[in-house]
Scaffold this motif. Structure first.
Motif, PDB file in Angstrom:
ATOM      1  N   ARG A  13       0.835  -1.205   0.000  1.00  0.00           N
ATOM      2  CA  ARG A  13       0.000   0.000   0.000  1.00  0.00           C
ATOM      3  C   ARG A  13       0.869   1.254   0.000  1.00  0.00           C
ATOM      4  N   LEU A  17       0.797   4.308  -2.760  1.00  0.00           N
ATOM      5  CA  LEU A  17       0.612   5.713  -2.399  1.00  0.00           C
ATOM      6  C   LEU A  17       1.644   6.604  -3.083  1.00  0.00           C
ATOM      7  N   ASN A 326      -8.214   2.193  -3.518  1.00  0.00           N
ATOM      8  CA  ASN A 326      -8.284   2.512  -2.087  1.00  0.00           C
ATOM      9  C   ASN A 326      -7.068   3.317  -1.636  1.00  0.00           C
ATOM     10  N   ALA A 327      -5.914   3.038  -2.210  1.00  0.00           N
ATOM     11  CA  ALA A 327      -4.721   3.824  -1.887  1.00  0.00           C
ATOM     12  C   ALA A 327      -4.842   5.241  -2.430  1.00  0.00           C
ATOM     13  N   TYR A 328      -5.436   5.367  -3.610  1.00  0.00           N
ATOM     14  CA  TYR A 328      -5.596   6.683  -4.238  1.00  0.00           C
ATOM     15  C   TYR A 328      -6.669   7.515  -3.530  1.00  0.00           C
ATOM     16  N   GLY A 329      -7.744   6.863  -3.086  1.00  0.00           N
ATOM     17  CA  GLY A 329      -8.835   7.586  -2.428  1.00  0.00           C
ATOM     18  C   GLY A 329      -9.480   8.609  -3.340  1.00  0.00           C
ATOM     19  N   THR A 348     -13.188   0.589  -0.281  1.00  0.00           N
ATOM     20  CA  THR A 348     -13.404   1.180   1.041  1.00  0.00           C
ATOM     21  C   THR A 348     -13.209   2.686   1.049  1.00  0.00           C
ATOM     22  N   ASP A 349     -12.425   3.213   0.122  1.00  0.00           N
ATOM     23  CA  ASP A 349     -12.034   4.621   0.194  1.00  0.00           C
ATOM     24  C   ASP A 349     -12.345   5.348  -1.112  1.00  0.00           C
ATOM     25  N   GLY A 378      -6.768  12.555  -2.256  1.00  0.00           N
ATOM     26  CA  GLY A 378      -6.519  11.421  -1.380  1.00  0.00           C
ATOM     27  C   GLY A 378      -7.183  11.518  -0.024  1.00  0.00           C
ATOM     28  N   THR A 379      -7.843  12.639   0.274  1.00  0.00           N
ATOM     29  CA  THR A 379      -8.462  12.802   1.592  1.00  0.00           C
ATOM     30  C   THR A 379      -9.713  11.945   1.753  1.00  0.00           C
ATOM     31  N   ARG A 381      -9.662   8.977   1.867  1.00  0.00           N
ATOM     32  CA  ARG A 381      -9.241   7.873   2.723  1.00  0.00           C
ATOM     33  C   ARG A 381      -9.603   8.114   4.186  1.00  0.00           C
TER      34      ARG A 381
END
Length: 436
Positions: A13, A17, A326-329, A348-349, A378-379, A381
């Motif tokens: 992860r 990112l 999900n890492a990118y959000g 999830t994000d 990315g916020t 997340r």
């Protein structure tokens, strides 16, 4: 659009990112640039706002507070089909936002002991609507209706002054304000508007607000970070972004059109395709090249698509695509695959998720009934999009009668003693001293 090939690589992860595409301008850079602007408004109020309006908007001598008649009268120039569409947006958003207001709940701990959970609206909010490269009446509505559904009694709206509208905000912004019943409107833009909401500007009758909300560019997002703590903020909603997870079953025309739709917002807008199919990637790239040159804001969109924040990313599987997302959000996530629900279950994000080939982000921008003010950069997340819940605070109301408190005296004294705070226990014992 550049291509990033992640196939055949084992990535953590943390690796993802670092690898996901982002705009070159960092939030820290933007904060350093806007902090003096915010401080200047706090110190000099109206004078600072007028200097900033001249510098950034090219407007001088205008009324910073928009006359109420100008707001109401603006509707006379609103095309009927636009007024009808805005009215439909308001109605649909009210229905969507109503589901975000929790009902009051009472928990009975025992006879004579209850905790009531209620959701209390803030008293006053400042709503921001951008006005640079485009007009955003939809953003006015997204903010205003959510606050109104939450029960906020005081709403103020700010949007940049326009040189070609006598120093007033864009006419479409005024149309939306009129349809929402907002009568406190300011012709103030950018970081200065966020500072004015947070600190207040007595000279123009602008009282400080409890919460500042609304989208904007990276400098508006940075200004929110600067004032956070002095007042609440919704999220750091900066320059828009879209990520699309697609496989070989996706229609390249749809994917390309959706990537371009967000790229037209701003040169720094991010458009990202994540796919398991080299063939789809090639078809989308060709479609983008052909379509973008025909769109009204071709130059702006082409700059965004060619920037470091945009890319086509090749991955080995849709599971990897979900992990990458999900890492990118992403602010906006579209899923266009043969197994949409399976991919969705792994997400999830994301700020908002658009599932299926016939659910484009632009639907959410306008008439889906969802809110388009969403976290970017990315916020997503750790932050959520704007809604009625943004303006609500959970409060617990505790009620215990005498007999129930008496049953808890001994364990409470034990806890107070263990923590070295005997006066806490004595505050309970004092109520029963007459018995002793």
């Amino acid at each position: 659009m550049r291509t990033i090939d992640l196939r055949g690589r084992e990535l953590t992860r943390g690796d993802l990112l670092k690898l996901v595409p982002r705009a070159a301008l960092s939030a820290d850079d933007a904060v350093a640039r806007v902090r003096p602007l915010v401080a200047d408004v706090a110190a000099r109020g109206e004078a600072a706002l007028r200097e900033q309006a001249e510098s950034f908007d090219g407007v001088t001598g205008h009324a910073l507070r928009v006359p109420v008649d100008a707001i109401r009268d603006s509707l006379a120039d609103c095309p009927p089909e636009v007024e009808q569409a805005l009215t439909e947006l308001i109605a649909r958003l009210r229905r969507g936002a109503a589901a975000q207001v929790p009902a009051e709940q009472v928990t009975r701990m025992s006879d004579g002991a209850t905790i009531t959970q209620r959701w209390q609206p803030v008293t006053r909010v400042g709503l921001y609507a951008p006005g640079g490269k485009a007009a955003y009446p939809s953003s006015v509505i997204m903010n205003a209706v959510s606050a109104q559904v939450a029960g906020v009694p005081g709403l103020a709206l700010a949007s940049p002054a326009q040189r070609d509208n006598a120093g007033l905000p864009h006419p479409a912004v005024l149309w939306a304000a009129a349809l929402c019943g907002i009568e406190e409107v300011y012709a103030i833009g950018g970081a200065g508007a966020i500072a004015a909401f947070a600190h207040g500007v007595p000279e123009i009758g602008l009282d400080p607000v409890d919460v500042v909300t609304g989208p904007g560019n990276v400098f508006v997002a940075a200004a929110k970070r600067v004032v956070s703590g002095l007042c609440g903020i919704d999220s750091e909603a900066g320059t828009t972004e879209i990520m699309i997870i697609a496989d070989a079953s996706a229609d390249a025309r749809f994917v390309a059109a959706d990537l371009i739709s967000q790229a037209e917002h701003d040169e720094a807008a991010a458009s990202v395709l994540v796919t398991t199919s080299v063939e789809l990637a090639e078809r989308v790239s060709a479609e983008v090249t052909g379509r973008v040159s025909r769109t009204r804001h071709a130059e702006r969109a082409q700059t965004a698509l060619a920037g470091p924040q945009s890319a086509v990313i090749l991955v080995d599987s849709l599971a990897v695509a979900a992990t990458l997302s999900n890492a990118y959000g992403p602010e906006h996530l579209e899923i266009q695959t043969a197994i949409d629900d399976e991919v969705l279950a792994q997400i999830t994000d994301a700020g908002a998720i658009f599932v299926g080939s016939y659910t484009p982000v632009s639907l959410g921008d306008y008439l889906a009934g969802s809110n388009h003010v969403l976290p970017t950069g990315g916020t997503a997340r750790f932050a959520s999009g704007l809604g009625a819940h943004t303006f609500l605070r959970p409060q617990q109301i505790v009620r215990y009668d005498r007999d129930t408190l008496k049953t808890l005296e001994a364990p409470l004294l034990a806890l107070a003693g263990a923590e070295g705070l005997p006066a806490h226990g004595e505050a309970v014992s004092a109520r029963f001293e007459s018995e002793a």
